[in-house]
Scaffold this motif. Structure first.
Motif, PDB file in Angstrom:
ATOM      1  N   VAL A   6      51.009  37.333  30.416  1.00 26.28           N
ATOM      2  CA  VAL A   6      50.052  36.372  30.957  1.00 26.28           C
ATOM      3  C   VAL A   6      50.100  36.459  32.476  1.00 26.28           C
ATOM      4  O   VAL A   6      51.169  36.380  33.078  1.00 26.28           O
ATOM      5  N   ARG A   7      48.928  36.633  33.072  1.00 32.02           N
ATOM      6  CA  ARG A   7      48.809  36.737  34.536  1.00 32.02           C
ATOM      7  C   ARG A   7      47.950  35.595  35.059  1.00 32.02           C
ATOM      8  O   ARG A   7      46.928  35.248  34.475  1.00 32.02           O
ATOM      9  N   PHE A   8      48.389  35.044  36.194  1.00 37.55           N
ATOM     10  CA  PHE A   8      47.671  33.953  36.855  1.00 37.55           C
ATOM     11  C   PHE A   8      47.105  34.469  38.171  1.00 37.55           C
ATOM     12  O   PHE A   8      47.809  35.117  38.939  1.00 37.55           O
ATOM     13  N   TYR A   9      45.827  34.152  38.421  1.00 36.02           N
ATOM     14  CA  TYR A   9      45.136  34.641  39.610  1.00 36.02           C
ATOM     15  C   TYR A   9      44.558  33.493  40.437  1.00 36.02           C
ATOM     16  O   TYR A   9      44.118  32.476  39.896  1.00 36.02           O
ATOM     17  N   LYS A  10      44.528  33.708  41.745  1.00 36.47           N
ATOM     18  CA  LYS A  10      43.864  32.796  42.675  1.00 36.47           C
ATOM     19  C   LYS A  10      42.705  33.564  43.300  1.00 36.47           C
ATOM     20  O   LYS A  10      42.879  34.701  43.743  1.00 36.47           O
ATOM     21  N   ARG A  11      41.535  32.966  43.324  1.00 37.79           N
ATOM     22  CA  ARG A  11      40.355  33.613  43.925  1.00 37.79           C
ATOM     23  C   ARG A  11      40.284  33.231  45.397  1.00 37.79           C
ATOM     24  O   ARG A  11      40.282  32.047  45.740  1.00 37.79           O
ATOM     25  N   VAL A  12      40.262  34.241  46.261  1.00 37.22           N
ATOM     26  CA  VAL A  12      40.191  34.012  47.701  1.00 37.22           C
ATOM     27  C   VAL A  12      39.072  34.850  48.302  1.00 37.22           C
ATOM     28  O   VAL A  12      38.717  35.903  47.779  1.00 37.22           O
ATOM     29  N   SER A  13      38.541  34.365  49.409  1.00 36.68           N
ATOM     30  CA  SER A  13      37.499  35.094  50.131  1.00 36.68           C
ATOM     31  C   SER A  13      38.110  35.844  51.296  1.00 36.68           C
ATOM     32  O   SER A  13      38.997  35.330  51.984  1.00 36.68           O
ATOM     33  N   GLY A  17      33.444  37.461  53.369  1.00 41.19           N
ATOM     34  CA  GLY A  17      32.879  36.561  52.386  1.00 41.19           C
ATOM     35  C   GLY A  17      32.976  37.054  50.946  1.00 41.19           C
ATOM     36  O   GLY A  17      32.541  36.368  50.036  1.00 41.19           O
ATOM     37  N   HIS A  18      33.539  38.236  50.742  1.00 46.08           N
ATOM     38  CA  HIS A  18      33.711  38.756  49.388  1.00 46.08           C
ATOM     39  C   HIS A  18      34.928  38.106  48.734  1.00 46.08           C
ATOM     40  O   HIS A  18      35.958  37.927  49.372  1.00 46.08           O
ATOM     41  N   GLU A  19      34.786  37.776  47.464  1.00 48.65           N
ATOM     42  CA  GLU A  19      35.883  37.124  46.754  1.00 48.65           C
ATOM     43  C   GLU A  19      36.728  38.154  46.005  1.00 48.65           C
ATOM     44  O   GLU A  19      36.211  39.146  45.489  1.00 48.65           O
ATOM     45  N   HIS A  20      38.026  37.882  45.970  1.00 47.06           N
ATOM     46  CA  HIS A  20      38.980  38.756  45.289  1.00 47.06           C
ATOM     47  C   HIS A  20      39.948  37.889  44.495  1.00 47.06           C
ATOM     48  O   HIS A  20      40.332  36.807  44.935  1.00 47.06           O
ATOM     49  N   ASP A  21      40.345  38.388  43.329  1.00 43.81           N
ATOM     50  CA  ASP A  21      41.349  37.703  42.527  1.00 43.81           C
ATOM     51  C   ASP A  21      42.717  38.251  42.901  1.00 43.81           C
ATOM     52  O   ASP A  21      42.973  39.449  42.768  1.00 43.81           O
ATOM     53  N   ILE A  22      43.594  37.373  43.371  1.00 46.78           N
ATOM     54  CA  ILE A  22      44.927  37.747  43.824  1.00 46.78           C
ATOM     55  C   ILE A  22      45.948  37.278  42.782  1.00 46.78           C
ATOM     56  O   ILE A  22      45.976  36.102  42.421  1.00 46.78           O
ATOM     57  N   LEU A  23      46.774  38.201  42.323  1.00 49.58           N
ATOM     58  CA  LEU A  23      47.796  37.873  41.338  1.00 49.58           C
ATOM     59  C   LEU A  23      48.819  36.930  41.961  1.00 49.58           C
ATOM     60  O   LEU A  23      49.407  37.222  42.994  1.00 49.58           O
ATOM     61  N   ARG A  55      46.358  24.785  37.523  1.00 49.66           N
ATOM     62  CA  ARG A  55      45.140  25.042  38.304  1.00 49.66           C
ATOM     63  C   ARG A  55      45.254  24.637  39.770  1.00 49.66           C
ATOM     64  O   ARG A  55      44.370  24.917  40.571  1.00 49.66           O
ATOM     65  N   LEU A  56      46.377  23.988  40.131  1.00 49.33           N
ATOM     66  CA  LEU A  56      46.604  23.679  41.542  1.00 49.33           C
ATOM     67  C   LEU A  56      46.945  24.939  42.333  1.00 49.33           C
ATOM     68  O   LEU A  56      46.739  24.987  43.543  1.00 49.33           O
ATOM     69  N   ARG A  57      47.467  25.959  41.666  1.00 48.21           N
ATOM     70  CA  ARG A  57      47.879  27.200  42.334  1.00 48.21           C
ATOM     71  C   ARG A  57      47.170  28.440  41.835  1.00 48.21           C
ATOM     72  O   ARG A  57      47.352  29.527  42.376  1.00 48.21           O
ATOM     73  N   ALA A  58      46.362  28.322  40.789  1.00 50.49           N
ATOM     74  CA  ALA A  58      45.640  29.476  40.245  1.00 50.49           C
ATOM     75  C   ALA A  58      44.270  29.029  39.759  1.00 50.49           C
ATOM     76  O   ALA A  58      44.076  27.872  39.395  1.00 50.49           O
ATOM     77  N   ASP A  59      43.340  29.952  39.791  1.00 48.08           N
ATOM     78  CA  ASP A  59      41.984  29.653  39.340  1.00 48.08           C
ATOM     79  C   ASP A  59      41.706  30.181  37.937  1.00 48.08           C
ATOM     80  O   ASP A  59      40.808  29.698  37.256  1.00 48.08           O
ATOM     81  N   SER A  60      42.465  31.187  37.534  1.00 49.57           N
ATOM     82  CA  SER A  60      42.238  31.763  36.211  1.00 49.57           C
ATOM     83  C   SER A  60      43.521  32.399  35.697  1.00 49.57           C
ATOM     84  O   SER A  60      44.476  32.611  36.458  1.00 49.57           O
ATOM     85  N   CYS A  61      43.512  32.670  34.413  1.00 48.73           N
ATOM     86  CA  CYS A  61      44.625  33.403  33.823  1.00 48.73           C
ATOM     87  C   CYS A  61      44.064  34.357  32.787  1.00 48.73           C
ATOM     88  O   CYS A  61      42.981  34.137  32.239  1.00 48.73           O
ATOM     89  N   GLU A  62      44.791  35.429  32.551  1.00 49.80           N
ATOM     90  CA  GLU A  62      44.392  36.381  31.524  1.00 49.80           C
ATOM     91  C   GLU A  62      45.603  36.680  30.657  1.00 49.80           C
ATOM     92  O   GLU A  62      46.744  36.590  31.116  1.00 49.80           O
ATOM     93  N   ILE A  63      45.339  37.029  29.424  1.00 50.53           N
ATOM     94  CA  ILE A  63      46.420  37.300  28.485  1.00 50.53           C
ATOM     95  C   ILE A  63      46.174  38.645  27.815  1.00 50.53           C
ATOM     96  O   ILE A  63      45.036  38.967  27.466  1.00 50.53           O
TER      97      ILE A  63
END
Length: 71
Positions: A6-13, A17-23, A55-63
């Motif tokens: 399971v990985r948790f990602y934070k979306r940052v610009s 202005g391009h958004e990236h998902d950061i592990l 969700r305070l530290r990540a925007d999404s997760c994948e499994i």
């Protein structure tokens, strides 16, 4: 038991202005189902970071089911 990564990602610009998902964090969980694995991983994430909601530290997760990869 099945094994899940399971990985948790934070979306940052970036500055353009391009958004990236950061592990933010990843964890390997043994569970009977994907739902159980997500529940356990989210609880570990919160406990490790001492927060009440993942969700305070990540925007999404994948499994990913890695059971067959581990054999």
């Amino acid at each position: 038991m099945l094994k899940f990564l399971v990985r948790f990602y934070k979306r940052v610009s970036d500055d353009t202005g391009h958004e990236h998902d950061i592990l933010q964090r990843q964890t390997l969980v043994c569970a009977r189902s994907e739902v159980s694995a997500l529940y356990e991983a989210k609880a570990r994430f919160c406990e490790t970071l001492q927060i009440s909601d993942w969700r305070l530290r990540a925007d999404s997760c994948e499994i990913v089911d890695v059971t067959s990869l581990a054999a």
